[in-house]
Design a protein around this motif. Structure first.
Motif, PDB file in Angstrom:
ATOM      1  N   SER A 254       0.807  -1.145  -0.014  1.00  0.00           N
ATOM      2  CA  SER A 254      -0.129  -0.020  -0.029  1.00  0.00           C
ATOM      3  C   SER A 254       1.054   1.174   0.114  1.00  0.00           C
ATOM      4  CB  SER A 254      -1.061   0.226   1.295  1.00  0.00           C
ATOM      5  OG  SER A 254      -0.142  -0.053   2.323  1.00  0.00           O
ATOM      6  N   ALA A 255       2.126   1.279   0.519  1.00  0.00           N
ATOM      7  CA  ALA A 255       2.840   2.215   0.737  1.00  0.00           C
ATOM      8  C   ALA A 255       3.578   2.681  -0.840  1.00  0.00           C
ATOM      9  CB  ALA A 255       4.134   2.181   1.646  1.00  0.00           C
ATOM     10  N   VAL A 256       3.795   1.421  -1.300  1.00  0.00           N
ATOM     11  CA  VAL A 256       4.153   1.679  -2.963  1.00  0.00           C
ATOM     12  C   VAL A 256       3.142   2.113  -3.652  1.00  0.00           C
ATOM     13  CG1 VAL A 256       5.041   0.609  -5.045  1.00  0.00           C
ATOM     14  CG2 VAL A 256       6.140  -0.100  -2.582  1.00  0.00           C
ATOM     15  N   LEU A 257       2.122   1.571  -3.838  1.00  0.00           N
ATOM     16  CA  LEU A 257       0.888   2.048  -4.182  1.00  0.00           C
ATOM     17  C   LEU A 257       0.785   3.753  -4.131  1.00  0.00           C
ATOM     18  CD1 LEU A 257      -1.502  -0.988  -4.041  1.00  0.00           C
ATOM     19  CD2 LEU A 257      -0.395  -0.112  -6.191  1.00  0.00           C
ATOM     20  N   GLY A 258       0.522   3.976  -2.992  1.00  0.00           N
ATOM     21  CA  GLY A 258       0.357   5.388  -2.274  1.00  0.00           C
ATOM     22  C   GLY A 258       1.464   6.198  -3.008  1.00  0.00           C
ATOM     23  N   ALA A 259       2.797   5.804  -2.719  1.00  0.00           N
ATOM     24  CA  ALA A 259       3.850   6.822  -3.318  1.00  0.00           C
ATOM     25  C   ALA A 259       3.584   6.846  -4.704  1.00  0.00           C
ATOM     26  CB  ALA A 259       5.212   5.866  -3.086  1.00  0.00           C
ATOM     27  N   GLY A 260       2.999   5.897  -5.705  1.00  0.00           N
ATOM     28  CA  GLY A 260       2.772   6.126  -7.044  1.00  0.00           C
ATOM     29  C   GLY A 260       1.682   6.949  -7.277  1.00  0.00           C
ATOM     30  N   PHE A 261       0.592   6.802  -6.411  1.00  0.00           N
ATOM     31  CA  PHE A 261      -0.658   7.821  -6.574  1.00  0.00           C
ATOM     32  C   PHE A 261      -0.162   9.256  -6.406  1.00  0.00           C
ATOM     33  CE2 PHE A 261      -5.182   7.740  -6.832  1.00  0.00           C
ATOM     34  CZ  PHE A 261      -5.633   8.999  -6.696  1.00  0.00           C
ATOM     35  N   VAL A 262       0.811   9.467  -5.265  1.00  0.00           N
ATOM     36  CA  VAL A 262       1.352  10.786  -5.149  1.00  0.00           C
ATOM     37  C   VAL A 262       2.296  11.275  -6.375  1.00  0.00           C
ATOM     38  CG1 VAL A 262       2.805  12.278  -3.621  1.00  0.00           C
ATOM     39  CG2 VAL A 262       1.131  10.693  -2.895  1.00  0.00           C
ATOM     40  N   TRP A 263       2.907  10.430  -6.860  1.00  0.00           N
ATOM     41  CA  TRP A 263       4.024  10.840  -8.190  1.00  0.00           C
ATOM     42  C   TRP A 263       3.087  11.078  -9.197  1.00  0.00           C
ATOM     43  CZ3 TRP A 263       5.053   8.464 -12.942  1.00  0.00           C
ATOM     44  CH2 TRP A 263       6.289   9.170 -13.520  1.00  0.00           C
ATOM     45  N   PHE A 293      -7.830  -0.939  -7.431  1.00  0.00           N
ATOM     46  CA  PHE A 293      -8.057  -2.413  -7.536  1.00  0.00           C
ATOM     47  C   PHE A 293      -7.043  -3.015  -6.701  1.00  0.00           C
ATOM     48  CE2 PHE A 293      -6.954  -6.296  -9.734  1.00  0.00           C
ATOM     49  CZ  PHE A 293      -7.863  -6.864  -9.693  1.00  0.00           C
ATOM     50  N   ALA A 294      -5.748  -2.647  -6.859  1.00  0.00           N
ATOM     51  CA  ALA A 294      -4.560  -3.233  -6.283  1.00  0.00           C
ATOM     52  C   ALA A 294      -4.560  -3.214  -4.568  1.00  0.00           C
ATOM     53  CB  ALA A 294      -3.240  -2.432  -6.877  1.00  0.00           C
ATOM     54  N   ILE A 295      -5.098  -2.165  -4.083  1.00  0.00           N
ATOM     55  CA  ILE A 295      -5.117  -1.675  -2.688  1.00  0.00           C
ATOM     56  C   ILE A 295      -6.009  -2.863  -2.052  1.00  0.00           C
ATOM     57  CG2 ILE A 295      -6.493   0.351  -2.440  1.00  0.00           C
ATOM     58  CD1 ILE A 295      -4.080   1.130  -0.661  1.00  0.00           C
ATOM     59  N   PHE A 296      -7.412  -2.747  -2.928  1.00  0.00           N
ATOM     60  CA  PHE A 296      -8.179  -3.822  -2.197  1.00  0.00           C
ATOM     61  C   PHE A 296      -7.804  -5.331  -2.376  1.00  0.00           C
ATOM     62  CE2 PHE A 296     -12.006  -1.946  -0.301  1.00  0.00           C
ATOM     63  CZ  PHE A 296     -11.604  -0.567  -0.327  1.00  0.00           C
ATOM     64  N   ALA A 297      -7.194  -5.378  -3.489  1.00  0.00           N
ATOM     65  CA  ALA A 297      -6.626  -6.875  -3.702  1.00  0.00           C
ATOM     66  C   ALA A 297      -5.624  -7.336  -2.868  1.00  0.00           C
ATOM     67  CB  ALA A 297      -6.198  -6.788  -5.452  1.00  0.00           C
ATOM     68  N   ALA A 298      -4.658  -6.400  -2.524  1.00  0.00           N
ATOM     69  CA  ALA A 298      -3.824  -6.557  -1.313  1.00  0.00           C
ATOM     70  C   ALA A 298      -4.520  -6.901  -0.083  1.00  0.00           C
ATOM     71  CB  ALA A 298      -2.778  -5.393  -1.215  1.00  0.00           C
ATOM     72  N   TYR A 299      -5.539  -6.104   0.054  1.00  0.00           N
ATOM     73  CA  TYR A 299      -6.171  -6.208   1.711  1.00  0.00           C
ATOM     74  C   TYR A 299      -6.788  -7.731   1.668  1.00  0.00           C
ATOM     75  CZ  TYR A 299      -8.400  -4.276   5.598  1.00  0.00           C
ATOM     76  OH  TYR A 299      -8.672  -4.225   6.834  1.00  0.00           O
TER      77      TYR A 299
END
Lengths: 314, 60
Positions: A254-263, A293-299
């Motif tokens: 989730s941290a990587v996905l969040g960093a991508g979102f911020v980028w 999709f990815a963050i909920f799939a990870a969850y």
């Protein structure tokens, strides 16, 4: 030839429908529905107690039909603005394949059916939450906020954020902090997702007279707000791990996905006013779909793995 | 104004309207069958659960 031909029937106020089952299915907004099904499923699986798999399928189906019903009500009410937007002009009501009355009846019948089914067969808390979600989307968002304020999507986003809470409530009969965090992730994801779309579709929204943020506050302000929401969303995505609900693996993903979102949001922030291609906004819009999709799939994976480990694979 | 007449029921549907009506009829049929199955399954699951709880231990 019959005396009462089509022309005569239309003059008398009748119209023989040419709507196919596919047109009615399109009223349910199947793409939105697929996201609802997925997030509700995650809420249902992540709950600490289990439910009979057949009842789980019925719960998900009811939530999906309820979400679809609110989509039909939205298309009934918004037919006038859908007709002038390129993205929505081919929808069944503005295209004339389904009459407004048919769309309204369809939406109301499915709303009642989905809520009653969920209530009778699963539990009444989840049914009440589903009823509230339909009401919020069809009345609060569609009929009121959408045409009134540029904050339409901020407040209206709550409707799209409810499915994991309903899924959780269907299993546990309650609402918890964990399910509310899933709500919060979708709630905070909604504004940057739709404002990215509104940036490159601002002409469409302007033609329809919808006060989306770029048309009201300007593109520069919208870009700043998108970035601000991305900064809030990224840590909220990691919150389930910080509060001990998930493993560190979810926290890392989730941290990587969040960093991508911020980028991606940073790229949008750096866009110039003359940028007609709007590539960064389109890229953020695409990434935001992947993010959710990815963050909920990870969850989901984290929850399933956690439950398997806890029961020792039995 | 149209006067109520038996002839009013003799509307000739176009081929497109007939196909659309058939498509809707099939969808309604499938949806009703699905609803029956859903309620049947849910009843069995729920009653089965309660019945297991009520069953004497010697039978379990």
């Amino acid at each position: 030839m019959a005396l009462a031909d089509d022309r005569l029937m239309e003059d008398a106020g009748f119209r023989m429908s040419e709507a196919t089952a596919g047109d009615f299915f399109a009223l349910l907004k199947p793409r939105v529905m697929s996201l609802v099904v997925f997030t509700a499923f995650v809420g249902l699986v992540a709950a600490p107690v289990s439910i009979n798999p057949l009842l789980a399928v019925i719960a998900i189906l009811s939530i999906a039909i309820g979400a679809g019903a609110s989509g039909a009500l939205n298309m009934w009410y918004d037919a006038d603005i859908d007709a002038v937007m390129t993205r929505t002009a081919s929808r069944p009501v503005p295209a004339g394949r389904v009459s407004p009355g048919e769309a309204l009846s369809f939406g109301l019948v499915l709303s009642a059916l989905s809520v009653m089914t969920l209530g009778v067969l699963i539990n009444w808390l989840s049914a009440a939450l589903l009823a509230f979600t339909i009401f919020f989307y069809a009345v609060i968002y569609t009929m009121w906020l959408k045409r009134w304020t540029p904050q339409n999507i901020v407040i209206g986003g709550a409707a799209g954020a409810f499915p994991p809470v309903i899924g959780w409530a269907a299993v546990t009969g309650s609402v918890s902090l964990e399910s509310l965090i899933l709500f919060l992730i979708i709630f905070l994801w909604t504004p940057p997702h739709f404002w990215a779309l509104a940036l490159f579709k601002s002409d469409d929204y302007a033609r329809a007279g919808i006060p989306m943020m770029p048309n009201v506050a300007g593109q520069a302000s919208t870009r700043r707000q998108i970035f601000a929401y991305a900064l809030v969303l990224a840590p909220i995505g990691v919150l389930p791990w910080a509060l001990g609900y998930t493993s560190a693996a979810y926290g890392a993903v989730s941290a990587v996905l969040g960093a991508g979102f911020v980028w991606y949001a940073w790229k949008v922030l750096g866009m110039s006013d003359d940028d007609r291609s709007m590539k960064p906004a389109k890229a953020l819009f695409g990434y935001s779909l992947l993010y959710l999709f990815a963050i909920f799939a990870a969850y989901l994976v984290d929850s399933v793995v956690g439950q398997v480990l806890m029961t020792g694979g039995a | 104004m149209i006067v109520a007449d038996k002839n009013l029921e003799l509307v000739t549907l176009t081929e497109r309207q007939q196909k659309a009506r058939r498509s809707r009829s099939i969808a309604i049929g499938v949806a009703l069958a699905a609803l029956v199955i859903i309620f049947y399954i849910a009843t069995i699951v729920r009653f089965g659960h309660h019945a297991a709880g009520l069953m004497p231990t010697s039978l379990m």
